[in-house]
Design an enzyme around this catalytic site. Structure first.
Site, short mmCIF file in Angstrom:
data_model
loop_
_atom_site.label_atom_id
_atom_site.label_comp_id
_atom_site.label_asym_id
_atom_site.label_seq_id
_atom_site.Cartn_x
_atom_site.Cartn_y
_atom_site.Cartn_z
N PRO A 10 3.43 12.71 -4.17
CA PRO A 10 3.76 13.31 -2.88
C PRO A 10 4.98 12.70 -2.20
CG PRO A 10 1.76 11.99 -2.74
CD PRO A 10 2.09 12.13 -4.20
N ASN A 11 5.77 13.60 -1.64
CA ASN A 11 6.95 13.30 -0.82
C ASN A 11 8.16 12.86 -1.63
OD1 ASN A 11 5.70 13.83 1.75
ND2 ASN A 11 4.50 11.99 1.38
N ARG A 18 15.74 12.02 2.94
CA ARG A 18 15.17 11.41 4.16
C ARG A 18 15.01 9.90 3.92
NH1 ARG A 18 15.09 16.21 5.04
NH2 ARG A 18 13.47 17.57 5.85
N TYR A 23 14.52 4.31 0.72
CA TYR A 23 14.46 4.81 -0.66
C TYR A 23 15.83 5.12 -1.27
CZ TYR A 23 9.48 5.11 0.30
OH TYR A 23 8.19 4.79 0.63
N ASN A 74 4.94 7.75 -10.99
CA ASN A 74 5.12 7.30 -9.62
C ASN A 74 4.21 8.18 -8.77
OD1 ASN A 74 5.77 6.57 -7.06
ND2 ASN A 74 7.99 6.61 -7.35
N ALA A 77 1.97 7.71 -2.52
CA ALA A 77 0.86 7.15 -1.73
C ALA A 77 -0.49 7.32 -2.42
CB ALA A 77 0.86 7.79 -0.35
N HIS A 80 -2.46 4.32 -3.96
CA HIS A 80 -3.27 3.39 -3.18
C HIS A 80 -4.63 3.98 -2.79
CE1 HIS A 80 0.73 1.77 -3.08
NE2 HIS A 80 1.18 2.73 -2.27
N ASP A 87 -9.09 8.30 -12.86
CA ASP A 87 -10.00 8.89 -13.85
C ASP A 87 -9.25 9.83 -14.79
OD1 ASP A 87 -12.12 7.52 -12.77
OD2 ASP A 87 -12.98 9.25 -11.72
N GLU A 98 2.66 2.51 -14.39
CA GLU A 98 2.77 2.77 -12.95
C GLU A 98 4.18 2.36 -12.51
OE1 GLU A 98 -0.17 0.83 -10.46
OE2 GLU A 98 1.21 0.86 -8.77
N HIS A 100 7.15 2.33 -9.20
CA HIS A 100 7.54 2.54 -7.80
C HIS A 100 9.00 2.18 -7.62
CE1 HIS A 100 3.43 3.16 -6.69
NE2 HIS A 100 3.13 2.08 -7.40
N LEU A 101 9.66 2.92 -6.76
CA LEU A 101 11.04 2.62 -6.40
C LEU A 101 11.11 1.31 -5.62
CD1 LEU A 101 11.66 6.22 -5.18
CD2 LEU A 101 13.05 5.16 -6.97
N SER A 102 10.23 1.19 -4.65
CA SER A 102 10.25 0.01 -3.77
C SER A 102 9.32 -1.06 -4.32
CB SER A 102 9.80 0.42 -2.36
OG SER A 102 8.46 0.89 -2.38
N ARG A 107 5.71 -4.91 0.92
CA ARG A 107 5.55 -3.95 2.03
C ARG A 107 4.15 -4.12 2.65
NH1 ARG A 107 7.59 1.80 0.24
NH2 ARG A 107 7.56 2.06 2.51
N ARG A 111 -0.33 -1.06 0.65
CA ARG A 111 0.42 -0.70 -0.57
C ARG A 111 0.21 -1.72 -1.69
NH1 ARG A 111 3.76 3.55 1.32
NH2 ARG A 111 4.36 3.19 3.48
O1 CA2 Z 1 8.19 3.00 -3.78
C1 CA2 Z 1 7.68 4.01 -4.27
O2 CA2 Z 1 8.14 4.61 -5.23
C2 CA2 Z 1 6.42 4.60 -3.61
O3 CA2 Z 1 5.60 5.17 -4.63
C3 CA2 Z 1 6.91 5.68 -2.66
C4 CA2 Z 1 5.77 6.30 -1.85
C5 CA2 Z 1 4.96 5.21 -1.16
O4 CA2 Z 1 3.86 5.80 -0.48
C6 CA2 Z 1 4.44 4.20 -2.15
O5 CA2 Z 1 3.72 3.20 -1.46
C7 CA2 Z 1 5.60 3.55 -2.88
C8 CA2 Z 1 6.36 7.22 -0.78
C9 CA2 Z 1 7.23 8.28 -1.32
C10 CA2 Z 1 7.89 8.91 -0.15
O6 CA2 Z 1 9.16 9.30 -0.55
C11 CA2 Z 1 10.02 9.64 0.42
C12 CA2 Z 1 11.30 9.76 0.04
C13 CA2 Z 1 12.24 10.09 0.99
C14 CA2 Z 1 11.86 10.33 2.30
C15 CA2 Z 1 10.53 10.21 2.67
C16 CA2 Z 1 9.60 9.88 1.71
#
Ligand code: CA2
Length: 147
Positions: A10-11, A18, A23, A74, A77, A80, A87, A98, A100-102, A107, A111
């Site tokens: 998601p997102n 954004r 990110y 990836n 959210a 978590h 499953d 697994e 993640h970008l960040s 954080r 997370r």
């Molecule tokens: O760091 C990552 O890749 C995350 O999976 C990104 C998720 C976050 O909930 C995880 O804890 C770590 C959030 C993705 C949201 O991506 C956006 C990108 C641009 C603008 C807003 C959200």
């Protein structure tokens, strides 16, 4: 040739559009192009997908079963929170990384929890978009070790 699914939750469709301070400026389309280029370089095939819906992500994970050799996930959210994704990985019987970008460990505390890590062969986080190609290399090395 080994086949990988690179799946985004998601997102992540908003990547580069954004919150660039968190990110970065790279879009998900840029990431996909990087992954496709890297796949050619290392001799693997990739499918690339994104969904904001947990059920659709479960379906994508199931689709790996007996068809693909590795899943790079990836889960955003859902990492978590989602027992359903955990499953699905177990039932697909495909090695998963697994991603993640960040650096999720630097954080918020929520997370630091991951349901995906419990069923993954490893975790890569904190390297931005470069993490995707690192994960491809790591999956290839994992498969070679397992052969
Ligand atoms: O760091 C990552 O890749 C995350 O999976 C990104 C998720 C976050 O909930 C995880 O804890 C770590 C959030 C993705 C949201 O991506 C956006 C990108 C641009 C603008 C807003 C959200």
């Amino acid at each position: 040739m080994p086949g990988f699914l690179i799946l985004n939750g998601p997102n992540l469709n908003l990547l580069g559009l954004r919150q660039p301070e968190v990110y970065g400026h790279t879009t998900l389309a840029d990431v996909e192009a990087m992954c496709r280029e890297h796949a050619e370089r290392i001799g693997v095939t990739v499918e690339f997908a994104q969904s904001n819906s947990e059920g659709t992500l479960v379906d994508h994970i199931h689709s790996c079963r007996e068809r693909l050799d590795g899943l790079i996930l990836n889960a955003g959210a859902y990492t978590h929170t989602s027992v359903a994704l955990m499953d699905a990985i177990s039932s697909a019987e495909v090695p998963a990384i697994e991603l993640h970008l960040s650096n999720v460990h630097a954080r918020e505390e929520f997370r630091h929890v991951s349901y995906i890590a419990k069923v993954a062969v490893g975790v890569i986080c904190g390297f931005g978009p470069r993490g995707y190609t690192l994960a491809m290399d790591a999956m290839q090395a994992h498969l070679e070790r397992a052969r």
